[in-house]
Design an enzyme around this catalytic site. Sequence first.
Site, PDB file in Angstrom:
ATOM      1  CB  ALA A   1      -0.944  -0.013   1.204  1.00 53.95           C
TER       2      ALA A   1
ATOM      3  CG  ASN B   1       3.675   1.226  11.602  1.00 55.12           C
ATOM      4  OD1 ASN B   1       3.666   2.450  11.662  1.00 55.12           O
ATOM      5  ND2 ASN B   1       2.606   0.527  11.262  1.00 55.12           N
TER       6      ASN B   1
ATOM      7  CE  LYS C   1       3.063   6.421  12.955  1.00 58.48           C
ATOM      8  NZ  LYS C   1       3.543   6.216  11.613  1.00 58.48           N
TER       9      LYS C   1
ATOM     10  CG  ASN D   1      -0.155  -0.951  15.189  1.00 61.71           C
ATOM     11  OD1 ASN D   1      -0.869  -1.321  14.272  1.00 61.71           O
ATOM     12  ND2 ASN D   1       0.683   0.050  15.058  1.00 61.71           N
TER      13      ASN D   1
END
EC number: 1.1.1.169
Length: 303
Positions: A10, A98, A176, A184
């Site tokens: 993505a 991530n 982050k 998550n």
Amino acid sequence: MKITVLGCGALGQLWLTALCKQGHEVQGWLRVPQPYCSVNLVETDGSIFNESLTANDPDFLATSDLLLVTLKAWQVSDAVKSLASTLPVTTPILLIHNGMGTIEELQNIQQPLLMGTTTHAARRDGNVIIHVANGITHIGPARQQDGDYSYLADILQTVLPDVAWHNNIRAELWRKLAVNCVINPLTAIWNCPNGELRHHPQEIMQICEEVAAVIEREGHHTSAEDLRDYVMQVIDATAENISSMLQDIRALRHTEIDYINGFLLRRARAHGIAVPENTRLFEMVKRKESEYERIGTGLPRPW
């Protein structure tokens, strides 16, 4: 610029589309070598980009000005190491994923290493990638020796705004990480969109207290309250979103937990700090993973 995008999921397709539209020379790089990669993206305004782009051309790689890596964190190290010998030693490698911990695995890479974190949201819907929301991408040098590549932020700003350069990207990555340590695992365990987490303020605060203690010991000033406020902002801004970890769990894929709560656990251990809540979440997600990975091959496939 001549840019190779490693990983055509993505986020990779989002960058390939944006780079193409701005007239940059691009190729994708796929795990299973193919002569081209299909890019099929629906933009936030509903417009469609549908092209077949060059892929896995070693000559193109050997003359690339940038290697942009948009793989999952656990795929990064093996993939980058396999391409490093073909890539010019002066060509910067920008990692956008991530979590944290890949830099430690790439210490011997000779090319300049840059780290990035983004709030752009994109998801797969069948064969199409949907650009769900615009955001901001923060980039900066991964190691002390990696130098000033702020000109890249200026170029990428014209491609997929906003892009900001930070000389101290690590502080931004930790912020982050705090968000990822909350959103998550909780959404993956409770099988819910991000917005549902609003109903669990105590749980969120508990996680933020543990993360803040580790961040302070890492040498960055923060507080549990600041982290909590930032996490709540992100939850509100992404209320309808399904987190990447929940998407992975639903698709029976390997998650990035080792680079999110797992990375926090490793740094906490190094500082002698107890992080019981993050440990519990880490173990719960690993248990979910092992249920379906045992049924499958038993091992996540390499990148």
